[in-house]
Design a protein around this motif. Sequence first.
Motif, PDB file in Angstrom:
ATOM      1  N   SER A  72      -6.080 -22.725   0.762  1.00  0.00           N
ATOM      2  CA  SER A  72      -6.220 -21.576   1.653  1.00  0.00           C
ATOM      3  C   SER A  72      -6.974 -20.463   0.941  1.00  0.00           C
ATOM      4  CB  SER A  72      -4.845 -21.060   2.095  1.00  0.00           C
ATOM      5  OG  SER A  72      -4.109 -20.585   0.978  1.00  0.00           O
ATOM      6  N   ARG A  73      -7.768 -19.755   1.713  1.00  0.00           N
ATOM      7  CA  ARG A  73      -8.486 -18.589   1.202  1.00  0.00           C
ATOM      8  C   ARG A  73      -8.197 -17.444   2.166  1.00  0.00           C
ATOM      9  NH1 ARG A  73     -11.568 -20.566  -2.792  1.00  0.00           N
ATOM     10  NH2 ARG A  73     -12.123 -22.778  -2.679  1.00  0.00           N
ATOM     11  N   THR A  74      -7.473 -16.469   1.672  1.00  0.00           N
ATOM     12  CA  THR A  74      -7.006 -15.388   2.533  1.00  0.00           C
ATOM     13  C   THR A  74      -7.434 -14.031   1.986  1.00  0.00           C
ATOM     14  OG1 THR A  74      -4.890 -15.265   1.347  1.00  0.00           O
ATOM     15  CG2 THR A  74      -5.008 -16.727   3.264  1.00  0.00           C
ATOM     16  N   ASN A  75      -7.346 -13.058   2.844  1.00  0.00           N
ATOM     17  CA  ASN A  75      -7.601 -11.665   2.472  1.00  0.00           C
ATOM     18  C   ASN A  75      -6.509 -10.849   3.152  1.00  0.00           C
ATOM     19  OD1 ASN A  75      -8.977  -9.536   1.250  1.00  0.00           O
ATOM     20  ND2 ASN A  75     -10.242  -9.164   3.048  1.00  0.00           N
ATOM     21  N   ALA A  76      -5.471 -10.520   2.415  1.00  0.00           N
ATOM     22  CA  ALA A  76      -4.283  -9.935   3.018  1.00  0.00           C
ATOM     23  C   ALA A  76      -3.747  -8.792   2.166  1.00  0.00           C
ATOM     24  CB  ALA A  76      -3.202 -10.998   3.187  1.00  0.00           C
ATOM     25  N   THR A  77      -2.851  -8.027   2.764  1.00  0.00           N
ATOM     26  CA  THR A  77      -2.190  -6.943   2.043  1.00  0.00           C
ATOM     27  C   THR A  77      -1.083  -7.501   1.152  1.00  0.00           C
ATOM     28  OG1 THR A  77      -0.453  -6.578   3.689  1.00  0.00           O
ATOM     29  CG2 THR A  77      -2.583  -5.462   4.062  1.00  0.00           C
ATOM     30  N   ALA A  78      -0.441  -6.619   0.425  1.00  0.00           N
ATOM     31  CA  ALA A  78       0.680  -7.020  -0.427  1.00  0.00           C
ATOM     32  C   ALA A  78       1.856  -7.543   0.379  1.00  0.00           C
ATOM     33  CB  ALA A  78       1.128  -5.842  -1.288  1.00  0.00           C
ATOM     34  N   TYR A  79       1.836  -7.304   1.682  1.00  0.00           N
ATOM     35  CA  TYR A  79       2.924  -7.732   2.565  1.00  0.00           C
ATOM     36  C   TYR A  79       2.565  -9.023   3.300  1.00  0.00           C
ATOM     37  CZ  TYR A  79       3.904  -2.950   1.361  1.00  0.00           C
ATOM     38  OH  TYR A  79       4.104  -1.793   0.631  1.00  0.00           O
ATOM     39  N   LEU A 158      -4.120 -15.280  -6.993  1.00  0.00           N
ATOM     40  CA  LEU A 158      -3.220 -14.760  -5.969  1.00  0.00           C
ATOM     41  C   LEU A 158      -3.195 -13.250  -6.096  1.00  0.00           C
ATOM     42  CD1 LEU A 158      -0.128 -17.182  -6.004  1.00  0.00           C
ATOM     43  CD2 LEU A 158      -1.929 -17.008  -4.277  1.00  0.00           C
ATOM     44  N   GLY A 159      -3.550 -12.553  -5.014  1.00  0.00           N
ATOM     45  CA  GLY A 159      -3.531 -11.102  -5.036  1.00  0.00           C
ATOM     46  C   GLY A 159      -2.107 -10.565  -5.086  1.00  0.00           C
ATOM     47  N   TRP A 160      -2.006  -9.283  -5.356  1.00  0.00           N
ATOM     48  CA  TRP A 160      -0.692  -8.639  -5.399  1.00  0.00           C
ATOM     49  C   TRP A 160       0.043  -8.855  -4.074  1.00  0.00           C
ATOM     50  CZ3 TRP A 160       1.089  -7.408  -9.876  1.00  0.00           C
ATOM     51  CH2 TRP A 160       0.252  -6.913 -10.882  1.00  0.00           C
ATOM     52  N   HIS A 161       1.327  -9.207  -4.165  1.00  0.00           N
ATOM     53  CA  HIS A 161       2.099  -9.420  -2.952  1.00  0.00           C
ATOM     54  C   HIS A 161       3.597  -9.394  -3.227  1.00  0.00           C
ATOM     55  CE1 HIS A 161       1.915 -13.450  -4.744  1.00  0.00           C
ATOM     56  NE2 HIS A 161       2.994 -13.750  -4.025  1.00  0.00           N
ATOM     57  N   PHE A 162       4.343  -9.184  -2.165  1.00  0.00           N
ATOM     58  CA  PHE A 162       5.792  -9.358  -2.161  1.00  0.00           C
ATOM     59  C   PHE A 162       6.104 -10.665  -1.436  1.00  0.00           C
ATOM     60  CE2 PHE A 162       5.367  -4.662  -2.136  1.00  0.00           C
ATOM     61  CZ  PHE A 162       6.126  -4.348  -3.257  1.00  0.00           C
ATOM     62  N   TYR A 196       5.852   3.426  -1.125  1.00  0.00           N
ATOM     63  CA  TYR A 196       4.445   3.171  -0.841  1.00  0.00           C
ATOM     64  C   TYR A 196       3.500   3.755  -1.898  1.00  0.00           C
ATOM     65  CZ  TYR A 196       5.301   1.254   3.841  1.00  0.00           C
ATOM     66  OH  TYR A 196       5.685   0.470   4.895  1.00  0.00           O
ATOM     67  N   ALA A 197       3.825   4.914  -2.461  1.00  0.00           N
ATOM     68  CA  ALA A 197       2.934   5.535  -3.443  1.00  0.00           C
ATOM     69  C   ALA A 197       2.760   4.633  -4.662  1.00  0.00           C
ATOM     70  CB  ALA A 197       3.479   6.899  -3.852  1.00  0.00           C
ATOM     71  N   ALA A 198       3.858   4.083  -5.164  1.00  0.00           N
ATOM     72  CA  ALA A 198       3.783   3.215  -6.345  1.00  0.00           C
ATOM     73  C   ALA A 198       3.102   1.895  -6.021  1.00  0.00           C
ATOM     74  CB  ALA A 198       5.177   2.971  -6.900  1.00  0.00           C
ATOM     75  N   VAL A 199       3.379   1.338  -4.841  1.00  0.00           N
ATOM     76  CA  VAL A 199       2.746   0.075  -4.452  1.00  0.00           C
ATOM     77  C   VAL A 199       1.247   0.274  -4.277  1.00  0.00           C
ATOM     78  CG1 VAL A 199       2.666  -1.765  -2.741  1.00  0.00           C
ATOM     79  CG2 VAL A 199       4.861  -0.747  -3.360  1.00  0.00           C
ATOM     80  N   THR A 200       0.871   1.375  -3.654  1.00  0.00           N
ATOM     81  CA  THR A 200      -0.554   1.663  -3.463  1.00  0.00           C
ATOM     82  C   THR A 200      -1.264   1.812  -4.797  1.00  0.00           C
ATOM     83  OG1 THR A 200      -0.142   2.732  -1.329  1.00  0.00           O
ATOM     84  CG2 THR A 200      -2.200   3.292  -2.458  1.00  0.00           C
ATOM     85  N   ALA A 201      -0.640   2.509  -5.736  1.00  0.00           N
ATOM     86  CA  ALA A 201      -1.238   2.674  -7.061  1.00  0.00           C
ATOM     87  C   ALA A 201      -1.414   1.329  -7.754  1.00  0.00           C
ATOM     88  CB  ALA A 201      -0.368   3.604  -7.910  1.00  0.00           C
ATOM     89  N   ALA A 202      -0.444   0.442  -7.595  1.00  0.00           N
ATOM     90  CA  ALA A 202      -0.526  -0.868  -8.244  1.00  0.00           C
ATOM     91  C   ALA A 202      -1.649  -1.721  -7.663  1.00  0.00           C
ATOM     92  CB  ALA A 202       0.811  -1.592  -8.120  1.00  0.00           C
ATOM     93  N   VAL A 203      -1.724  -1.806  -6.342  1.00  0.00           N
ATOM     94  CA  VAL A 203      -2.716  -2.695  -5.730  1.00  0.00           C
ATOM     95  C   VAL A 203      -4.139  -2.157  -5.859  1.00  0.00           C
ATOM     96  CG1 VAL A 203      -1.025  -3.645  -4.125  1.00  0.00           C
ATOM     97  CG2 VAL A 203      -2.462  -1.726  -3.395  1.00  0.00           C
ATOM     98  N   THR A 204      -4.289  -0.842  -5.998  1.00  0.00           N
ATOM     99  CA  THR A 204      -5.622  -0.258  -6.132  1.00  0.00           C
ATOM    100  C   THR A 204      -6.040  -0.096  -7.589  1.00  0.00           C
ATOM    101  OG1 THR A 204      -4.695   1.979  -5.959  1.00  0.00           O
ATOM    102  CG2 THR A 204      -5.501   0.941  -3.925  1.00  0.00           C
ATOM    103  N   GLY A 205      -5.178  -0.510  -8.518  1.00  0.00           N
ATOM    104  CA  GLY A 205      -5.529  -0.480  -9.931  1.00  0.00           C
ATOM    105  C   GLY A 205      -5.437   0.872 -10.598  1.00  0.00           C
ATOM    106  N   ARG A 231       1.405 -10.995  -8.949  1.00  0.00           N
ATOM    107  CA  ARG A 231       0.160 -11.696  -8.672  1.00  0.00           C
ATOM    108  C   ARG A 231      -0.084 -12.754  -9.741  1.00  0.00           C
ATOM    109  NH1 ARG A 231      -4.971  -7.780 -10.409  1.00  0.00           N
ATOM    110  NH2 ARG A 231      -4.497  -7.672 -12.651  1.00  0.00           N
ATOM    111  N   VAL A 232      -1.089 -13.610  -9.517  1.00  0.00           N
ATOM    112  CA  VAL A 232      -1.580 -14.559 -10.519  1.00  0.00           C
ATOM    113  C   VAL A 232      -3.047 -14.236 -10.749  1.00  0.00           C
ATOM    114  CG1 VAL A 232      -2.051 -16.978 -11.059  1.00  0.00           C
ATOM    115  CG2 VAL A 232       0.047 -16.355  -9.833  1.00  0.00           C
TER     116      VAL A 232
END
Length: 274
Positions: A72-79, A158-162, A196-205, A231-232
């Motif tokens: 699979s090749r996806t483009n998704a949010t952390a959720y 694997l992108g950042w996710h829960f 959300y602030a901490a999650v946003t900071a993590a996924v945006t680097g 993530r991986v």
Amino acid sequence: MGALAITCTSMVDLDRYPVTDLQSTSAQALIARVQADLSGSGACELQGFLTPVAVQCAVEECAILKPEAFTSRTNATAYLTSADSDFPERHARTFTMKSSVGVVGYDQIPLSNSIRQLYEWPPLMEFIARTLDVPHLYHYADPLGALNLAVMGDGDRLGWHFDQTDFVVSIPLVSALEGGEFEVYPLLRSANQENYAAVTAAVTGTSTPPTRFPMNPGSLLLFKGRHSLHRVTRISGAKHRVVALLAYDTQPDTNSTTELKLARYGRTQPLTAI
């Protein structure tokens, strides 16, 4: 060597990890150590959980199953969803990341497979329940996702996710030549606070560096995936990274969403009876 040549009791290094005698002093000490690690960092690695013979057997079995993996090749949010237009740009609910992975579903793994036997083995589930200090655990009800083999090759990540389960148990089997590190922001959200602030900071680097766990074949890694962002990293080289993912939940009948099944397996129904 085949699956019938090994049993669950011979797969686990019971001298180090006495999961069949949870009342023993050594088992109580082990449970306390795992609980302390999970409370402090949301993850615990038990190196050498499987014996070398068990790792060899599992690797041989997985080599047969690898060609059956759905990529699979996806483009998704952390959720694990599409971007939600109700939130602003570069918010955790709108920021998407690319992922690519091959997955062998639970329904594709034979009953004789040693890792499947271990997943379905009651002493292992009871041990994990004790480490989590919960009265009962249940096998994940998803006929595709209860047990997976994640097969990742050159360029996969694997992108950042829960996760959609409270926690995940994984057993690394084959490491990549380069990359494929498992990175975690432990316990970044809770049942009552999305943070959300901490999650946003993590996924945006823009956050501090994450905790990194190396690939140690035969180890047992427990982590709280529903509340820990992970993530991986991108894999390089011709050698495939292979990890068994064992899914349990504190609630019965927990299943994956239709959207997630389609994205991960390309289907929503099992190919064979479980």
